[in-house]
Design a protein around this motif. Structure first.
Motif, PDB file in Angstrom:
ATOM      1  N   ASP A 184      -6.447   7.462  18.159  1.00  0.00           N
ATOM      2  CA  ASP A 184      -7.851   7.649  18.553  1.00  0.00           C
ATOM      3  C   ASP A 184      -8.335   6.473  19.397  1.00  0.00           C
ATOM      4  N   PHE A 185      -8.043   5.250  18.930  1.00  0.00           N
ATOM      5  CA  PHE A 185      -8.511   4.058  19.636  1.00  0.00           C
ATOM      6  C   PHE A 185      -7.874   4.009  21.036  1.00  0.00           C
ATOM      7  N   LEU A 186      -6.577   4.320  21.110  1.00  0.00           N
ATOM      8  CA  LEU A 186      -5.892   4.359  22.404  1.00  0.00           C
ATOM      9  C   LEU A 186      -6.560   5.356  23.346  1.00  0.00           C
ATOM     10  N   GLU A 187      -6.849   6.566  22.859  1.00  0.00           N
ATOM     11  CA  GLU A 187      -7.458   7.599  23.697  1.00  0.00           C
ATOM     12  C   GLU A 187      -8.874   7.223  24.121  1.00  0.00           C
ATOM     13  N   LEU A 188      -9.637   6.637  23.211  1.00  0.00           N
ATOM     14  CA  LEU A 188     -11.012   6.240  23.546  1.00  0.00           C
ATOM     15  C   LEU A 188     -11.000   5.118  24.585  1.00  0.00           C
ATOM     16  N   ASN A 189     -10.027   4.232  24.488  1.00  0.00           N
ATOM     17  CA  ASN A 189      -9.915   3.175  25.482  1.00  0.00           C
ATOM     18  C   ASN A 189      -9.526   3.763  26.841  1.00  0.00           C
ATOM     19  N   ARG A 190      -8.593   4.704  26.815  1.00  0.00           N
ATOM     20  CA  ARG A 190      -8.097   5.307  28.052  1.00  0.00           C
ATOM     21  C   ARG A 190      -9.175   6.170  28.708  1.00  0.00           C
ATOM     22  N   ARG A 191      -9.907   6.945  27.907  1.00  0.00           N
ATOM     23  CA  ARG A 191     -10.858   7.905  28.462  1.00  0.00           C
ATOM     24  C   ARG A 191     -12.238   7.319  28.717  1.00  0.00           C
ATOM     25  N   TYR A 192     -12.682   6.384  27.842  1.00  0.00           N
ATOM     26  CA  TYR A 192     -14.079   5.920  27.889  1.00  0.00           C
ATOM     27  C   TYR A 192     -14.210   4.399  27.993  1.00  0.00           C
ATOM     28  N   ASP A 193     -13.107   3.700  28.222  1.00  0.00           N
ATOM     29  CA  ASP A 193     -13.109   2.239  28.304  1.00  0.00           C
ATOM     30  C   ASP A 193     -13.719   1.616  27.045  1.00  0.00           C
ATOM     31  N   CYS A 194     -13.448   2.229  25.884  1.00  0.00           N
ATOM     32  CA  CYS A 194     -13.935   1.707  24.606  1.00  0.00           C
ATOM     33  C   CYS A 194     -13.041   0.530  24.190  1.00  0.00           C
ATOM     34  N   VAL A 195     -13.656  -0.629  23.938  1.00  0.00           N
ATOM     35  CA  VAL A 195     -12.854  -1.830  23.643  1.00  0.00           C
ATOM     36  C   VAL A 195     -13.070  -2.383  22.232  1.00  0.00           C
ATOM     37  N   LEU A 196     -13.900  -1.712  21.444  1.00  0.00           N
ATOM     38  CA  LEU A 196     -14.175  -2.227  20.096  1.00  0.00           C
ATOM     39  C   LEU A 196     -14.239  -1.093  19.095  1.00  0.00           C
TER      40      LEU A 196
END
Length: 417
Positions: A184-196
């Motif tokens: 999930d964290f990987l996908e959120l970083n990839r799709r939405y630039d989520c870093v935390l």
């Protein structure tokens, strides 16, 4: 550790008591100081409402947005199908897709009260991890993602280790959970630039897994921040009471009962709860928390009003306080009390007072209700209730009857027309 934060968000986390641990204080604080940071918390859809135990992390997302950053509420439409084994002694019951979707609809009601889901740079996003988890191809996932995980390391995480140390079964299904959360964290970083990613301290191992996976696959630096797992000063898990979970949805727990939960906080918890669950200035939280004697009750009313206003609105908070004053100060009935409505068929042959106490939610069992009566803790219409064998018929219930357990818990019993 002594660390003086530069960013408003990290200052709030540290000063108000939200922070248990962080993977890299300095680097995260620098990121928060130089631009908009996107952060998420995940919520599995195991019930139709969130409860008070979730409220601390919801407040963290609210503060994140208030200090100029972008929150994501990630609904676990996919991960709920597996179930988080963290610090549980048994496997969660598996839910079907219809129940999961219904639970997510119920949980959404709460977030809209705390976060602004607008379209601006800090507008909150609500996402569902079923969007990417439901489409996974098992063999591709094993080859591309599974190869980055060491079983030896996964077994060393406290959430898993404690279960195995007690020789309690951990299914392969549950063991996969931490891999899915990391993904999930990987996908959120990839799709939405989520870093935390934020969460309770029991999620530390899962969060660290996601950071490692994202570094290995994308070579991106991301962060984790955890909050303390709260217990009340008398050792109870936050959000639990004698009556069960303290739900945040009004259709599962009345605003009056929610207000009463906070009003009944123990003296030692008031200052801490004001910092965590309200937006009052820190100095005011400290001042109210330091009140002694009967004055601490004034602080508890402020706490109850502030938290209820956030969750249910100012009008609900004012109504709850007015009802409480009527009940406690004037001995009145109060229109907003939890109500047990009975049909005439329910009382055709009479109904026992013990059964009424249980059905009204003032005791969990007949045994507990009888003990309450025996210990002079029960009242009916503010008069001591001493006869555990008392039966009530339709005539006795022609007008609403008020039942009380102790000084603080009340309910109405009335006949439906």
């Amino acid at each position: 550790m002594t660390y003086h934060p530069k960013s408003d968000f990290m200052a709030v986390m540290m000063q108000r008591g939200y922070l248990a641990d962080c993977t890299d204080y300095q680097a995260l604080d620098d990121a928060l100081s130089t631009g908009v940071v996107t952060a998420y918390i995940g919520y599995d859809a195991t019930a139709q409402s969130l409860h008070v135990g979730h409220l601390l992390n919801i407040m963290m997302l609210r503060w994140l947005q208030k200090t100029g950053h972008k929150p994501i509420t990630l609904m676990g439409g996919g991960t709920t199908k597996v179930g988080d084994p963290s610090f549980r002694s048994d496997e969660r019951p598996l839910l079907g897709p219809e129940q999961i979707d219904a639970n997510i609809d119920g949980m959404k009601q709460v977030f809209a009260k705390y976060l602004d889901y607008g379209t601006g740079p800090t507008g909150a996003l609500m996402l569902n991890n079923a969007e990417w988890l439901d489409e996974l191809n098992y063999l591709d996932f094993l080859r591309d993602i599974g190869r980055h995980f060491s079983v030896n390391r996964m077994l060393s995480f406290e959430s898993v280790k404690s279960r195995l140390d007690r020789e309690q079964s951990l299914s392969f299904l549950e063991f996969n959970y931490m891999i899915l959360q990391a993904y999930d964290f990987l996908e959120l970083n990839r799709r939405y630039d989520c870093v935390l990613q934020m969460g309770g301290s029991d999620q530390w191992g899962n969060i660290v897994n996601g950071i490692d996976l994202t570094r290995r696959v994308l070579d991106h630096q991301i962060y984790g921040l955890t909050s303390p797992l709260l217990t009340t000063s008398d050792g109870r898990k936050m959000g639990k009471s004698q009556g069960g979970a303290m739900w945040l949805n009004a259709d599962m727990l009345s605003p009056y009962e929610f207000w009463q939960f906070w009003r009944n906080s123990t003296d030692a918890d008031v200052g801490r709860f004001l910092k965590l669950y309200t937006e009052l200035p820190l100095d005011e939280c400290t001042r109210l928390g330091a009140l002694a004697g009967s004055e601490i009750n004034d602080a508890k009313i402020v706490l109850a009003n502030e938290v209820t206003t956030l969750c249910h609105g100012a009008e609900a908070a004012a109504t709850a306080e007015a009802t409480a004053r009527e009940v406690f100060e004037k001995g009145g009935v109060g229109d907003d009390l939890p109500t047990l409505a009975l049909t005439r068929a329910d009382v055709a042959e009479g109904i026992s007072i013990v059964q009424l106490i249980v059905r009204a939610g003032l005791a969990k069992s007949g045994k507990e209700a009888k003990r309450l009566i025996a210990e002079n803790g029960a009242r009916i219409d503010d008069a001591p209730l001493t006869d555990a064998g008392l039966m009530l018929d339709a005539g006795a219930l022609s007008s609403p009857v008020k039942l009380s357990a102790g000084k603080k818990r009340h309910a109405l019993v009335k006949l439906e027309d």
